[in-house]
Design an enzyme around this catalytic site. Structure first.
Site, PDB file in Angstrom:
ATOM      1  N   ASN A  69      49.078  43.210  34.384  1.00 23.21           N
ATOM      2  CA  ASN A  69      48.925  42.988  35.835  1.00 23.21           C
ATOM      3  C   ASN A  69      49.587  44.110  36.647  1.00 23.21           C
ATOM      4  OD1 ASN A  69      49.741  39.458  35.475  1.00 23.21           O
ATOM      5  ND2 ASN A  69      47.756  40.436  35.328  1.00 23.21           N
ATOM      6  N   LEU A  70      50.578  44.766  36.026  1.00 24.39           N
ATOM      7  CA  LEU A  70      51.523  45.538  36.834  1.00 24.39           C
ATOM      8  C   LEU A  70      50.934  46.793  37.490  1.00 24.39           C
ATOM      9  CD1 LEU A  70      54.758  45.239  34.644  1.00 24.39           C
ATOM     10  CD2 LEU A  70      53.923  43.718  36.437  1.00 24.39           C
ATOM     11  N   ARG A  72      48.392  47.003  39.285  1.00 28.26           N
ATOM     12  CA  ARG A  72      47.756  46.704  40.575  1.00 28.26           C
ATOM     13  C   ARG A  72      48.420  45.571  41.345  1.00 28.26           C
ATOM     14  NH1 ARG A  72      45.393  43.926  36.626  1.00 28.26           N
ATOM     15  NH2 ARG A  72      44.434  41.897  37.015  1.00 28.26           N
ATOM     16  N   ASP A 129      40.051  35.085  41.618  1.00 28.80           N
ATOM     17  CA  ASP A 129      39.209  35.907  40.747  1.00 28.80           C
ATOM     18  C   ASP A 129      38.128  35.072  40.074  1.00 28.80           C
ATOM     19  OD1 ASP A 129      40.672  34.451  39.007  1.00 28.80           O
ATOM     20  OD2 ASP A 129      41.543  36.131  37.923  1.00 28.80           O
ATOM     21  N   CYS A 186      37.356  41.210  35.755  1.00 33.34           N
ATOM     22  CA  CYS A 186      38.288  42.338  35.845  1.00 33.34           C
ATOM     23  C   CYS A 186      38.889  42.660  34.475  1.00 33.34           C
ATOM     24  CB  CYS A 186      39.413  42.027  36.831  1.00 33.34           C
ATOM     25  SG  CYS A 186      38.850  41.894  38.523  1.00 33.34           S
TER      26      CYS A 186
END
Lengths: 367, 93
Positions: A69-70, A72, A129, A186
């Site tokens: 995750n980091l 973005r 999402d 994603c």
């Protein structure tokens, strides 16, 4: 509530603008904005809202922070991996602006939980999402007449519109009949951080305009952007008479959808991931849970205020957040994930399975 | 054949050589898509039609502001001066 001298100084660079002004800043202070999902879109959305002095920002996310995750999700750092996103976001946002009330919720969004997530909101902003969760938000916002700022992004493209119930097309007018398993994800397609900040900034500017009583720029228009070639568009969208959410024949009574208890989502770091979302907020007592896990010699790798992550065995990790949503990484089949959930939540914590799913025991056997 | 105007948003215009507004002939939406494929190549068709010949779920097509999912889908009939808009659904976040 009036603005204090300290607040006037803090927000002076936006108070001085016609776009916001003194009265506008007061309206921001008295507003409650709910951001659903504090991931790629929700991170920059909440950063801006909190820095700008929105009175109350509610953040709703069922997930835990992962290393992937980091790049973005700018609210989080290495030290947050394994923590509930709602908790890590709360802590980070409080550091940005301690005067803002942050309301973290660890709910999974579906037709059963959506009202609890968005009630009493002046505006709801989309940081989601998944299509099914967006449809739940859209239906609830139309029913409760809450403005909903839609936003989405994948790879290098993104889109946004402002849905004003009764005035503009709703999500199912312009993007009807989508299914999550047919959509690009994603996790497999990737997402450029720059499209996330582009779309999230548009969403924030729309939310601010609505709160201070201005016409949103994206009412009846869909903003589309692609950062790969810097193409931008505002395309006219129109209410659809046959829309089953906001059309004249729409049935706005609350519908409890036949949603899945367990989702098998695309792998994280090459491992299978199952998310189990109980139909009710189970309000898990984490102290009790942690005591039980420790007594059973299970290794807790991350202990937070809103969630716990443990090594169930060498191959499987389990994250449990306060709502009861459980993320099981490394179980090869749904059946195994359900068994682990049942062992911890139903057997060890003695939670009534009816609160999880009307036919939980049956599902456990079928799987 | 009906003469219709096709509108392409910028984010899809890489499939139409950057063209955003195109006049084509066709009596149904699928005929228009076939015409556009002849003009711009199979890449356009592959972007909007799946392997089974159906409209891809992430593509919405509007005929004079009405989504063809609420009409007769790819077989929605067209008349002169109709405006056809292709609009991709963006997921993720």
């Amino acid at each position: 509530m009036e603005l204090s001298d300290a607040e006037i100084e803090r927000y002076s660079r936006q108070i001085v603008m016609d776009e916001i002004g003194f009265e506008g800043q007061q309206k921001l202070k008295n507003a409650r904005v709910t951001v659903i999902g504090v991931g790629g879109l929700g991170s920059p959305i909440t950063q801006q809202l909190v820095a700008m002095g929105i009175g109350t920002v509610r953040i709703v996310d069922r997930d835990v922070v992962e290393i992937s995750n980091l790049h973005r999700q700018v609210l989080y750092g290495d030290e947050d991996v394994g923590l509930s996103k709602a908790e890590a976001a709360h802590d980070r946002l409080k550091r940005i602006n301690p005067k803002v009330m942050i309301e973290p919720l660890t709910l999974s969004i579906n037709d059963d939980t959506v009202d609890e997530a968005i009630n009493n909101s002046d505006v709801v902003i989309d940081g989601l999402d998944s299509v099914s969760a967006r449809y739940s938000i859209n239906r609830a916002c139309v029913r409760l007449k809450i403005p909903y700022i839609f936003g989405s992004a994948i790879v290098t493209t993104g889109s946004s519109t402002s849905i004003i119930p009764g005035k503009t097309p709703c999500l199912e007018c312009f993007q009807p009949a989508l299914k999550d398993d047919e959509m690009p994800k994603c996790g497999t397609e990737g997402v450029h951080p720059a499209i996330l900040t582009t779309v999230s900034s548009v969403q924030v500017s729309e939310a601010i305009r609505i709160i201070i009583g201005k016409e949103p720029n994206l009412a009846n228009k869909l903003f589309l952007a692609d950062v790969a070639n810097l193409d931008y568009d505002k395309v006219k969208i129109i209410k659809q008479l046959k829309c089953n959410v906001c059309g004249p024949d729409a049935d706005l009574t609350i519908k409890k959808s036949k949603r899945k208890l367990i989702e098998d989502i695309c792998g994280r770091e090459g491992k299978s991931v199952h998310i189990i979302s109980p139909k009710e907020n189970l309000e898990i007592n984490l102290d009790k849970l942690n005591n039980i896990l420790e007594n059973d010699n299970l290794e807790i790798i991350r202990k937070g205020e809103l969630g716990t992550t443990l090594n169930y065995n060498e191959k499987i990790t389990v994250s449990i957040v306060t709502s009861g949503v459980s993320i099981i990484v490394g179980a090869l089949e749904e059946k195994r994930a359900l068994e682990i959930f049942s062992e911890i939540i139903i057997n060890k914590l003695k939670i009534n399975p009816e609160k999880v799913h009307n036919e939980f025991q049956k599902l456990l056997k079928v799987n | 054949m009906a003469e219709v105007k096709v509108l392409i948003p910028a984010v899809m215009s890489s499939s139409t050589n950057g063209e955003r507004e195109v006049d084509v002939n066709g009596n149904t939406v699928i005929e228009v898509i076939d015409e556009l494929s002849k003009k711009y190549g199979e890449d356009f068709k592959n972007k909007v039609i799946d392997n089974s010949g159906n409209l891809k779920p992430i593509i919405n097509v509007y005929v004079n502001d009405e989504n063809i999912k609420f009409l007769e889908d790819l077989h929605t009939k067209l008349k002169d001066k109709d405006e056809i808009l292709f609009l991709p659904a963006v997921s993720g976040g």
